[in-house]
Design a protein around this motif. Sequence first.
Motif, PDB file in Angstrom:
ATOM      1  N   ILE A 125     -16.138  32.382  51.117  1.00  0.00           N
ATOM      2  CA  ILE A 125     -14.853  32.130  51.763  1.00  0.00           C
ATOM      3  C   ILE A 125     -14.770  32.941  53.052  1.00  0.00           C
ATOM      4  CG2 ILE A 125     -12.348  32.391  51.560  1.00  0.00           C
ATOM      5  CD1 ILE A 125     -12.669  31.958  48.535  1.00  0.00           C
ATOM      6  N   ASP A 126     -14.494  32.262  54.151  1.00  0.00           N
ATOM      7  CA  ASP A 126     -14.287  32.924  55.440  1.00  0.00           C
ATOM      8  C   ASP A 126     -12.897  33.540  55.410  1.00  0.00           C
ATOM      9  OD1 ASP A 126     -14.005  33.724  58.033  1.00  0.00           O
ATOM     10  OD2 ASP A 126     -14.259  31.738  58.937  1.00  0.00           O
ATOM     11  N   HIS A 127     -12.843  34.853  55.279  1.00  0.00           N
ATOM     12  CA  HIS A 127     -11.570  35.556  55.084  1.00  0.00           C
ATOM     13  C   HIS A 127     -11.254  36.455  56.272  1.00  0.00           C
ATOM     14  CE1 HIS A 127      -8.823  35.307  51.770  1.00  0.00           C
ATOM     15  NE2 HIS A 127      -8.641  36.602  51.677  1.00  0.00           N
ATOM     16  N   ARG A 128     -11.778  36.107  57.442  1.00  0.00           N
ATOM     17  CA  ARG A 128     -11.565  36.963  58.613  1.00  0.00           C
ATOM     18  C   ARG A 128     -10.119  36.993  59.070  1.00  0.00           C
ATOM     19  NH1 ARG A 128     -15.995  34.513  62.532  1.00  0.00           N
ATOM     20  NH2 ARG A 128     -15.352  32.641  61.376  1.00  0.00           N
ATOM     21  N   GLU A 129      -9.351  35.953  58.790  1.00  0.00           N
ATOM     22  CA  GLU A 129      -7.966  35.887  59.257  1.00  0.00           C
ATOM     23  C   GLU A 129      -6.966  36.067  58.125  1.00  0.00           C
ATOM     24  OE1 GLU A 129      -7.602  35.852  62.425  1.00  0.00           O
ATOM     25  OE2 GLU A 129      -9.742  35.573  62.743  1.00  0.00           O
ATOM     26  N   LEU A 157     -16.120  36.833  53.441  1.00  0.00           N
ATOM     27  CA  LEU A 157     -16.662  37.295  54.721  1.00  0.00           C
ATOM     28  C   LEU A 157     -15.500  37.793  55.561  1.00  0.00           C
ATOM     29  CD1 LEU A 157     -19.384  35.638  56.879  1.00  0.00           C
ATOM     30  CD2 LEU A 157     -17.248  36.395  57.938  1.00  0.00           C
ATOM     31  N   LEU A 158     -15.557  39.059  55.961  1.00  0.00           N
ATOM     32  CA  LEU A 158     -14.476  39.700  56.715  1.00  0.00           C
ATOM     33  C   LEU A 158     -14.983  40.228  58.042  1.00  0.00           C
ATOM     34  CD1 LEU A 158     -13.955  40.383  53.477  1.00  0.00           C
ATOM     35  CD2 LEU A 158     -12.116  41.755  54.401  1.00  0.00           C
ATOM     36  N   ASN A 159     -14.052  40.483  58.955  1.00  0.00           N
ATOM     37  CA  ASN A 159     -14.377  41.206  60.172  1.00  0.00           C
ATOM     38  C   ASN A 159     -14.645  42.669  59.826  1.00  0.00           C
ATOM     39  OD1 ASN A 159     -14.041  39.146  62.171  1.00  0.00           O
ATOM     40  ND2 ASN A 159     -11.823  39.283  61.863  1.00  0.00           N
ATOM     41  N   SER A 160     -15.492  43.325  60.625  1.00  0.00           N
ATOM     42  CA  SER A 160     -15.772  44.738  60.412  1.00  0.00           C
ATOM     43  C   SER A 160     -16.160  45.375  61.738  1.00  0.00           C
ATOM     44  CB  SER A 160     -16.909  44.915  59.395  1.00  0.00           C
ATOM     45  OG  SER A 160     -17.161  46.281  59.158  1.00  0.00           O
ATOM     46  N   GLU A 205     -18.424  41.758  57.398  1.00  0.00           N
ATOM     47  CA  GLU A 205     -18.509  42.535  56.165  1.00  0.00           C
ATOM     48  C   GLU A 205     -18.575  41.582  54.985  1.00  0.00           C
ATOM     49  OE1 GLU A 205     -16.116  45.952  53.558  1.00  0.00           O
ATOM     50  OE2 GLU A 205     -15.368  45.364  55.539  1.00  0.00           O
ATOM     51  N   MET A 206     -19.373  41.937  54.003  1.00  0.00           N
ATOM     52  CA  MET A 206     -19.537  41.170  52.766  1.00  0.00           C
ATOM     53  C   MET A 206     -18.812  41.883  51.632  1.00  0.00           C
ATOM     54  SD  MET A 206     -23.171  40.771  50.758  1.00  0.00           S
ATOM     55  CE  MET A 206     -23.267  40.481  48.982  1.00  0.00           C
ATOM     56  N   VAL A 207     -17.885  41.185  50.980  1.00  0.00           N
ATOM     57  CA  VAL A 207     -17.215  41.726  49.791  1.00  0.00           C
ATOM     58  C   VAL A 207     -17.547  40.807  48.624  1.00  0.00           C
ATOM     59  CG1 VAL A 207     -15.032  42.299  48.684  1.00  0.00           C
ATOM     60  CG2 VAL A 207     -15.367  42.787  51.122  1.00  0.00           C
ATOM     61  N   ASN A 218     -26.524  42.350  61.829  1.00  0.00           N
ATOM     62  CA  ASN A 218     -26.246  43.602  61.123  1.00  0.00           C
ATOM     63  C   ASN A 218     -24.864  43.472  60.503  1.00  0.00           C
ATOM     64  OD1 ASN A 218     -28.467  45.753  61.841  1.00  0.00           O
ATOM     65  ND2 ASN A 218     -28.049  44.652  63.744  1.00  0.00           N
ATOM     66  N   PHE A 219     -24.795  43.655  59.191  1.00  0.00           N
ATOM     67  CA  PHE A 219     -23.513  43.513  58.507  1.00  0.00           C
ATOM     68  C   PHE A 219     -23.315  44.639  57.512  1.00  0.00           C
ATOM     69  CE2 PHE A 219     -26.464  41.309  55.714  1.00  0.00           C
ATOM     70  CZ  PHE A 219     -26.000  41.556  54.427  1.00  0.00           C
ATOM     71  N   LEU A 220     -22.100  44.753  57.013  1.00  0.00           N
ATOM     72  CA  LEU A 220     -21.741  45.828  56.105  1.00  0.00           C
ATOM     73  C   LEU A 220     -21.532  45.272  54.701  1.00  0.00           C
ATOM     74  CD1 LEU A 220     -21.091  48.887  56.029  1.00  0.00           C
ATOM     75  CD2 LEU A 220     -18.678  48.259  56.377  1.00  0.00           C
ATOM     76  N   ALA A 221     -22.088  45.956  53.702  1.00  0.00           N
ATOM     77  CA  ALA A 221     -21.882  45.600  52.300  1.00  0.00           C
ATOM     78  C   ALA A 221     -21.461  46.840  51.531  1.00  0.00           C
ATOM     79  CB  ALA A 221     -23.154  44.995  51.708  1.00  0.00           C
ATOM     80  N   VAL A 222     -21.267  46.703  50.241  1.00  0.00           N
ATOM     81  CA  VAL A 222     -20.750  47.807  49.436  1.00  0.00           C
ATOM     82  C   VAL A 222     -21.712  48.995  49.403  1.00  0.00           C
ATOM     83  CG1 VAL A 222     -21.711  46.904  47.271  1.00  0.00           C
ATOM     84  CG2 VAL A 222     -19.662  48.365  47.207  1.00  0.00           C
ATOM     85  N   ASP A 223     -23.014  48.741  49.573  1.00  0.00           N
ATOM     86  CA  ASP A 223     -23.986  49.837  49.562  1.00  0.00           C
ATOM     87  C   ASP A 223     -24.393  50.281  50.954  1.00  0.00           C
ATOM     88  OD1 ASP A 223     -25.380  47.523  50.138  1.00  0.00           O
ATOM     89  OD2 ASP A 223     -27.133  48.038  48.924  1.00  0.00           O
ATOM     90  N   GLY A 224     -23.637  49.852  51.966  1.00  0.00           N
ATOM     91  CA  GLY A 224     -23.893  50.303  53.323  1.00  0.00           C
ATOM     92  C   GLY A 224     -24.342  49.189  54.249  1.00  0.00           C
ATOM     93  N   PRO A 225     -24.849  49.546  55.443  1.00  0.00           N
ATOM     94  CA  PRO A 225     -25.264  48.548  56.432  1.00  0.00           C
ATOM     95  C   PRO A 225     -26.549  47.829  56.010  1.00  0.00           C
ATOM     96  CG  PRO A 225     -24.873  50.709  57.442  1.00  0.00           C
ATOM     97  CD  PRO A 225     -24.923  50.923  55.964  1.00  0.00           C
TER      98      PRO A 225
END
Length: 261
Positions: A18-22, A51-54, A60-62, A96-103
């Motif tokens: 799900i694109d959750h940037r907004e 998928l979020l902005n970061s 960012e991946m949640v 390059n993206f961010l996840a729960v365990d880091g970049p």
Amino acid sequence: MNIKFYKYQGAGNDFILIDHREASLKNIDTKAVAQLCDRRFGIGADGLMFLLNSDGYDFEMVYHNADGNVGSMCGNGGRCIVAFAKHLGIFDTETNFLAVDGPHYAKISAEGNWVELQMIDVDTINNDEEAFVLNTGSPHYVKEVEGLETMDVYTEGYNIRNNETYKTNGINVNFVEKKPDHFFVRTFERGVEDETYACGTGVTAVAMAMAKKQNQIGQVVTPIVVLGGNMEINFSYDGQKFTDVFLCGPAEKVFEGEINL
């Protein structure tokens, strides 16, 4: 509430994206996530990702497990969200993206269906009798067996995941059989509480455990076959630490749609 979603799979490990940037994550709770992942009353998936902005990263991946709870790192999920981000036009071939365990760094083929995802370095592998225990972004138990094609992975995996040692926090249970030119792997995943067709952090853990067992020093390339297809894990191992770790495999869009919650 109508939700736009995308369904992706990586070697048979399937996810709702799900694109959750907004939007705000608080709009969708644990129960709703579990409902979306239900294979009879929802879309059906091994997990769901937002998928979020970061700041400082492409996105960012949640990640949520199929039970609705926020999960630890999911390797195949990471590869699928990279393919999804490319589909959304967020990047071209490298990200390059961010996840729960880091970049994380990743690159994707021009066709957009083969993703190479850099995983975390690992410097600790413990033993549980003949099995190996390590964390590749998620905790894993790795046991070498024979006759894996006909093994009751659900029962064996369930019993290990819920024994006195692991029942509190849970663990992913991987069974591996050495073949002439690859390793065959089957995995019981916590959070899904069932066998899945693939597990990215799991095959990464298997490759590391087998490299340690066989004392494979230097650059190591490990072909892996799972129920959902073929994968490959590449890393450098100096006998103490695994670095430059890449989880490689297919990631493909299955379909997209809208669902009402």
